[in-house]
Each structure stands twice: as C-alpha cells, then as structure tokens.
Design a protein around this motif. Structure first.
Motif, PDB file in Angstrom:
ATOM      1  N   ALA A  53       0.832  -1.206   0.000  1.00  9.85           N
ATOM      2  CA  ALA A  53       0.000   0.000   0.000  1.00  9.85           C
ATOM      3  C   ALA A  53       0.867   1.257   0.000  1.00  9.85           C
ATOM      4  CB  ALA A  53      -0.929   0.004   1.209  1.00  9.85           C
ATOM      5  N   THR A  54       1.977   1.207   0.717  1.00 11.88           N
ATOM      6  CA  THR A  54       2.902   2.346   0.715  1.00 11.88           C
ATOM      7  C   THR A  54       3.475   2.558  -0.677  1.00 11.88           C
ATOM      8  OG1 THR A  54       3.487   2.014   3.028  1.00 11.88           O
ATOM      9  CG2 THR A  54       5.064   3.229   1.667  1.00 11.88           C
ATOM     10  N   GLY A  55       3.897   1.475  -1.303  1.00 13.90           N
ATOM     11  CA  GLY A  55       4.434   1.585  -2.649  1.00 13.90           C
ATOM     12  C   GLY A  55       3.416   2.068  -3.658  1.00 13.90           C
ATOM     13  N   LEU A  56       2.162   1.662  -3.486  1.00 12.62           N
ATOM     14  CA  LEU A  56       1.115   2.119  -4.404  1.00 12.62           C
ATOM     15  C   LEU A  56       0.868   3.620  -4.233  1.00 12.62           C
ATOM     16  CD1 LEU A  56      -1.374  -0.869  -4.144  1.00 12.62           C
ATOM     17  CD2 LEU A  56      -0.011  -0.229  -6.140  1.00 12.62           C
ATOM     18  N   ALA A  57       1.033   4.132  -3.012  1.00 14.67           N
ATOM     19  CA  ALA A  57       0.921   5.579  -2.806  1.00 14.67           C
ATOM     20  C   ALA A  57       2.104   6.302  -3.443  1.00 14.67           C
ATOM     21  CB  ALA A  57       0.835   5.896  -1.321  1.00 14.67           C
ATOM     22  N   LEU A  58       3.285   5.670  -3.375  1.00 12.83           N
ATOM     23  CA  LEU A  58       4.467   6.283  -3.959  1.00 12.83           C
ATOM     24  C   LEU A  58       4.435   6.269  -5.480  1.00 12.83           C
ATOM     25  CD1 LEU A  58       7.198   4.767  -1.597  1.00 12.83           C
ATOM     26  CD2 LEU A  58       6.465   7.155  -1.688  1.00 12.83           C
ATOM     27  N   THR A  59       3.917   5.185  -6.052  1.00 13.68           N
ATOM     28  CA  THR A  59       3.895   5.045  -7.511  1.00 13.68           C
ATOM     29  C   THR A  59       2.562   5.470  -8.113  1.00 13.68           C
ATOM     30  OG1 THR A  59       3.175   2.725  -7.346  1.00 13.68           O
ATOM     31  CG2 THR A  59       5.548   3.144  -7.414  1.00 13.68           C
ATOM     32  N   GLY A  60       1.543   5.659  -7.276  1.00  9.44           N
ATOM     33  CA  GLY A  60       0.233   6.064  -7.754  1.00  9.44           C
ATOM     34  C   GLY A  60      -0.064   7.502  -7.384  1.00  9.44           C
ATOM     35  N   LEU A  61      -1.241   7.735  -6.831  1.00 11.40           N
ATOM     36  CA  LEU A  61      -1.683   9.093  -6.504  1.00 11.40           C
ATOM     37  C   LEU A  61      -1.728   9.275  -4.998  1.00 11.40           C
ATOM     38  CD1 LEU A  61      -2.807  11.863  -7.197  1.00 11.40           C
ATOM     39  CD2 LEU A  61      -5.068  10.816  -7.474  1.00 11.40           C
ATOM     40  N   ASP A  62      -0.847  10.118  -4.479  1.00  7.63           N
ATOM     41  CA  ASP A  62      -0.806  10.441  -3.057  1.00  7.63           C
ATOM     42  C   ASP A  62      -1.588  11.730  -2.839  1.00  7.63           C
ATOM     43  OD1 ASP A  62      -0.213  11.059  -0.433  1.00  7.63           O
ATOM     44  OD2 ASP A  62       1.894  10.508  -0.595  1.00  7.63           O
ATOM     45  N   VAL A  87      -6.480   0.681 -13.319  1.00  7.86           N
ATOM     46  CA  VAL A  87      -7.189   1.177 -12.148  1.00  7.86           C
ATOM     47  C   VAL A  87      -6.424   2.362 -11.552  1.00  7.86           C
ATOM     48  CG1 VAL A  87      -6.006  -0.469 -10.636  1.00  7.86           C
ATOM     49  CG2 VAL A  87      -8.204   0.510  -9.918  1.00  7.86           C
ATOM     50  N   ILE A  88      -7.154   3.334 -11.051  1.00  7.72           N
ATOM     51  CA  ILE A  88      -6.544   4.472 -10.357  1.00  7.72           C
ATOM     52  C   ILE A  88      -6.553   4.165  -8.866  1.00  7.72           C
ATOM     53  CG2 ILE A  88      -6.751   6.917  -9.808  1.00  7.72           C
ATOM     54  CD1 ILE A  88      -8.184   7.242 -12.525  1.00  7.72           C
ATOM     55  N   TRP A  89      -5.356   4.053  -8.303  1.00  7.61           N
ATOM     56  CA  TRP A  89      -5.223   3.754  -6.875  1.00  7.61           C
ATOM     57  C   TRP A  89      -4.701   5.010  -6.193  1.00  7.61           C
ATOM     58  CZ3 TRP A  89      -5.710  -1.307  -4.545  1.00  7.61           C
ATOM     59  CH2 TRP A  89      -5.430  -1.328  -3.169  1.00  7.61           C
ATOM     60  N   ALA A  90      -5.512   5.589  -5.322  1.00  7.76           N
ATOM     61  CA  ALA A  90      -5.147   6.834  -4.649  1.00  7.76           C
ATOM     62  C   ALA A  90      -5.281   6.661  -3.147  1.00  7.76           C
ATOM     63  CB  ALA A  90      -6.020   7.986  -5.131  1.00  7.76           C
ATOM     64  N   ASP A 176      12.730   0.543  -0.916  1.00 14.85           N
ATOM     65  CA  ASP A 176      13.795   1.501  -1.233  1.00 14.85           C
ATOM     66  C   ASP A 176      13.641   2.769  -0.398  1.00 14.85           C
ATOM     67  OD1 ASP A 176      14.881  -0.221  -3.103  1.00 14.85           O
ATOM     68  OD2 ASP A 176      14.093   0.851  -4.854  1.00 14.85           O
ATOM     69  N   ALA A 177      12.395   3.227  -0.255  1.00 15.62           N
ATOM     70  CA  ALA A 177      12.140   4.430   0.537  1.00 15.62           C
ATOM     71  C   ALA A 177      12.498   4.201   2.000  1.00 15.62           C
ATOM     72  CB  ALA A 177      10.684   4.849   0.405  1.00 15.62           C
ATOM     73  N   ALA A 178      12.230   3.003   2.509  1.00 12.79           N
ATOM     74  CA  ALA A 178      12.603   2.692   3.892  1.00 12.79           C
ATOM     75  C   ALA A 178      14.112   2.762   4.068  1.00 12.79           C
ATOM     76  CB  ALA A 178      12.081   1.310   4.274  1.00 12.79           C
TER      77      ALA A 178
END
Length: 511
Positions: A53-62, A87-90, A176-178
């Motif tokens: 979910a963290t990665g989807l926020a980083l690669t999707g819409l935060d 799909v749009i994951w935000a 990677d962000a961690a």
C-alpha cells in the motif's frame, strides 16, 4: 557518534568502538572511511507498515497534499489524464483539515475520472470513496458507505485489477524508501482483509536488503490452529492489524461514548467493533498456549477495554510469565487509562505506536478534537503514561497513513501536543530502534545498539544536522551515561538529519 570516534566492523558485526590509537592499531589492513563530519547512529526499525500500500501511494496518486475538496478532485483529474490506463489507486485524502470538512462523493469521483475504476482511500485507510464502475465490480450500490466490510470489498476489487508488475514495483519502491530513510527493518501488518495471502507471500519472496518481519492478522480459536497458521504464513505472530475496531478519522474506532461530530443518520454513533471479548480471549488463549505472539489493532477506549478484559482472563489461566514470554503486542492503543496501562506493563504487553498521529491530528483544534471533543482528545497517545507504567514502546509510522520518517517520529514523541504526554528524546529514540527490535522478538540486549558484538546495522547522517564544532549546548546530549547505549545525537528543532547511507548487518542497502 562524533567524528573523533571510530567503529570497526567485521563479518557484519561491530568489532570495536573507540577513539584511541591503540584500538585503531588492531586493524592495520582495514578499509578506512572518513565520514567528513557526518555522524553514525543505530539504524531505525518501523514497527508498523503496509509495504504494498505504501508503494502504491508512492507510484500512484498520493492525496495527502490535498488542501481542499476541490484540490483533491483536481489532483485526481490530473492523474487520470496523465495515466489513461488501468485502475486508479489513490490514498491520503483527509477532509478534517479542509475548509469544506466534506469528503469526496461517488459523483465527485465519477466527474473526475469518467468510467474508470478508481479507489481513493481515506488517510487512515479505514474508509474510502470509489467510482461507480469500481463499486459495481465490488457488488456495491451507490448508497453503501465504504467502511468496514464494504470498504474491504471495494479495496479487494481494486487490488484484483492491479498487475503483478504493478504490485512488485510498488513493493520495491516502498522498501527503497525505507532504506533511504535509515530504516533496516519493517514490521509488515498483513492479513486476509488487508492485502490478502498472495500479497504477503509475494512480499516474503521479494529480495531486498530491508528486513521484513511479518504479522498475520487472522483470529484463531485453538493452539493447533495457531501453530498451523504460523506454519502456513511464515509470519512472526498472529498480530498486527487484527482489527478489534477501526479508526477515529473514519469514525469506526470503538468508543464508550458517541462521537462528538456525528453526521446525520449515523448508524454507529460509538464506532465499530469487529471482535468481541470472547473472540479476543479465544485468540489470546490459543496463541499463549502455542507460544505465539498475539496482538490486535486497537484504538478506541471501548476496544482497549475489551482487550484488557480478555488479557486479564488469559493471565488468570496461564499466568503472567507465560503471557509476557509471548511478547503480545497492541497496535496504536491510542485511548488508555492509567490502570489499564499498569496492567499491560505487568503482563509484558508491547505498545506499537505512531507518534506522527499526534503531530498530524492532535491539539485543541485537530481531527481528534473534532471527533471526540477537546477534553477526550487530550488523553490520546499518552506515551509518558505508558512508559511510566512499564509498558515497552515500539514506534512506527503505519505507512502509508503517515510517512516513513523516523527522525520526525522521534521529534513528535518529544513534542506531544498535550502537555505531560511527551517522552524524552532518549526514550523515543530507543522505541524507534531497540524497542522495535524487541517488539519483533529480538531481546539479546545488543541489536539496535552500536557496541562490540552488536549487528552492524546503522545509518550515516548528513553533517549539517550535527555540527561537532558548535558550542556544547547546541548539541542535544540525550545520554551522558555510556551504559544506556544511546549515542550523542542531533537536536531536532531545525532541519531533520538527511540519510547518506544505510547499512544492515554490514551490508550497504542505501547510498
């Protein structure tokens, strides 16, 4: 560690630490790295994360930057235009800080994305809004609020539309962000309703330098079932986000008294309860008998009361030593009394908490005060109370709810918005390092420190946050007793330290 001090690492372990030339002479063939004034500190551990979910926020819409409903919908429309497929994951909208105080609606989302599948999780990930096509895919009509089971269904439908490549890219981005944040280990809080078994197994198979410790949030009723589930999942415990209740922002945390700002026609004025005392007791008893770590997501005061009641029953049955040996843990535990905290301390129950919650939503006018009223809100996240009652603390982010920013976590714990609830910087740093290792079952007294014999897991931080030439009173000395194993570390009332390199067990994983 000031630049006058040197550290020798051999085979992934700290072999020597000191400043004398005699000690340095023991390593004549060593590769010497001059940090140029940067400083070294034990690496951080994030005690509560959701990697995919963290990665989807980083690669999707935060959407955490959205300052209003209009801004949120503009960000959504812009993203949809720039990403015409899939799909749009935000994630991350928070209406409690908007001037309208109004969340997006299905009609709002449809107007922004057309006939696309779109999933927009609220910042606490306990409610959401979705486009009509995604609601249809989840079997939900427009009138159903996306909380509790309805939210799980629509999130599952959105997740099923993601490709394996998208999921894999997201996981790697999160890890990677961690590493780039000086974090060498994360505690993944997985479960059937969170990411599902496939997501957890894919994460386990991901090859990355950040160590992933997994918890599986599924209730059991017997010791044999607990052992079988641990074997099947490979999890460290049946804990993490095993939901007793929801979240305050979504008004799904389970309360003794109704919410202060109830919307019209609210069907659950005191929030949601997903496990009753009997189910909580059965799970704790099964795990204690099996010697497995148990735990729950628990936020509201009624939820905390239910868990403490269940724990008391299990302690009466098995004894406090057997319960403490398991290292049971509670995630969030935001609303707790002194008597309850004392009981948890006596039973060795660990509190895995997120200081950034108070930084984001505490204070006299924050989201907590909106939902609960100012008087009740002042009692939330009482770090000092828990510490004073002997409750072991572990700190994390609950990312993607709040960012993986461990120095900001430490700062938030020391600057709690309720007077008397903050803890010292020394205690906060320990909770984000040694305390988090302890929460995962590592209690060797070395891991999370930088002393001879400890794993060489550390981070190197930019010198602009630690000026060794500055006057003595400009450096915040968190401990002057070397037995505490807490190094001299920077002040946090200015720019936060910047990670230059992260090393885990002697291997560079960032920088």
């Amino acid at each position: 560690m000031p630049d006058a001090t040197a550290m020798a690492v051999r085979d992934g372990v700290v072999a020597w630490l000191g400043s004398d030339e005699v000690g340095r002479a023991q390593y004549p063939d060593a590769e010497v790295v001059d940090l140029g004034g940067a400083f070294v500190a034990p690496a951080f551990v994030d005690s509560h994360v959701h990697v995919t979910a963290t990665g989807l926020a980083l690669t999707g819409l935060d959407l955490r930057s959205a300052a209003s409903l209009r801004h949120c919908l503009q960000l959504l429309a812009d993203f949809a235009g720039a990403h015409p497929d899939g799909v749009i994951w935000a994630h991350g909208w928070d209406e409690s800080g908007w001037p309208e105080r109004t969340p997006p609606s299905t009609a709002d989302v449809d107007a922004a994305v057309g006939d696309r599948h779109a999933y927009l999780a609220r910042i606490d990930v306990h409610s959401a809004v979705a486009s009509t096509p995604l609601r249809r895919a989840a079997g939900l009509d427009d009138a159903v609020p996306l909380v509790a089971d309805a939210h799980h269904r629509v999130r599952r439908a959105a997740r099923d539309l993601l490709t394996a490549t998208q999921r894999g890219t997201a996981r790697r981005a999160a890890l990677d962000a961690a590493a780039a944040s000086g974090i060498v280990s994360v505690h993944e809080c997985a479960g059937p309703e969170i990411g599902g078994l496939d997501d957890w197994q894919e994460l386990r198979a991901t090859d990355h330098g950040v160590e992933v410790v997994g918890y599986w949030g599924e209730a059991v009723t017997g010791a044999a079932q607990a052992r079988e589930l641990i074997e099947a999942t490979g999890a460290r415990g049946l804990a993490g986000d095993l939901f007793v209740d929801g979240a305050l922002g979504s008004r799904t945390a389970w309360l003794h008294e109704p919410y202060h700002d109830l919307p019209e026609h609210c069907v659950a004025p005191t929030g949601n309860s997903y496990l009753d005392v009997a189910a909580i007791t059965a799970h704790l008893a099964a795990c204690t008998e099996a010697g497995v770590t148990a735990g729950f997501h628990v936020i509201g005061d009624a939820a905390v009361s239910a868990v403490v009641t269940a724990l008391a029953t299990v302690v009466d049955r098995f004894g406090s030593v057997a319960v403490a040996r398991c290292g049971h843990r509670l995630e969030h535990v935001e609303m707790i009394t002194g008597e309850q905290a004392a009981a948890l301390g006596a039973w060795g129950v660990i509190a895995s908490m997120q200081p950034a919650f108070d930084a984001a939503w505490g204070g006299e006018h924050g989201m907590y005060a909106q939902r609960l009223g100012a008087a009740r809100a002042r009692g939330l996240n009482p770090f000092a109370l828990l510490a004073s009652r002997g409750v072991p603390l572990a700190f994390g982010s609950d990312t993607p709810v709040t960012p993986m920013d461990p120095w900001a976590t430490v700062r938030a714990a020391t600057t709690h918005q309720t007077p008397g609830s903050a803890i010292s910087a020394r205690a906060a740093f320990a909770a984000a390092t040694r305390g988090a290792w302890r929460a995962s079952g590592i209690r060797d007294g070395l891991t999370g420190t930088l002393v001879p014999g400890a794993p060489a897991s550390y981070a190197v931080w930019a010198a602009d946050a630690f000026d060794v030439s500055a006057p003595a009173d400009a450096v915040q000395r968190w401990s002057t007793d070397p037995r505490s194993r807490v190094p001299v570390l920077p002040r946090l009332d200015g720019p936060l330290p910047r990670c230059l390199q992260t090393v885990h067990r002697g291997t560079v994983i960032h920088g």
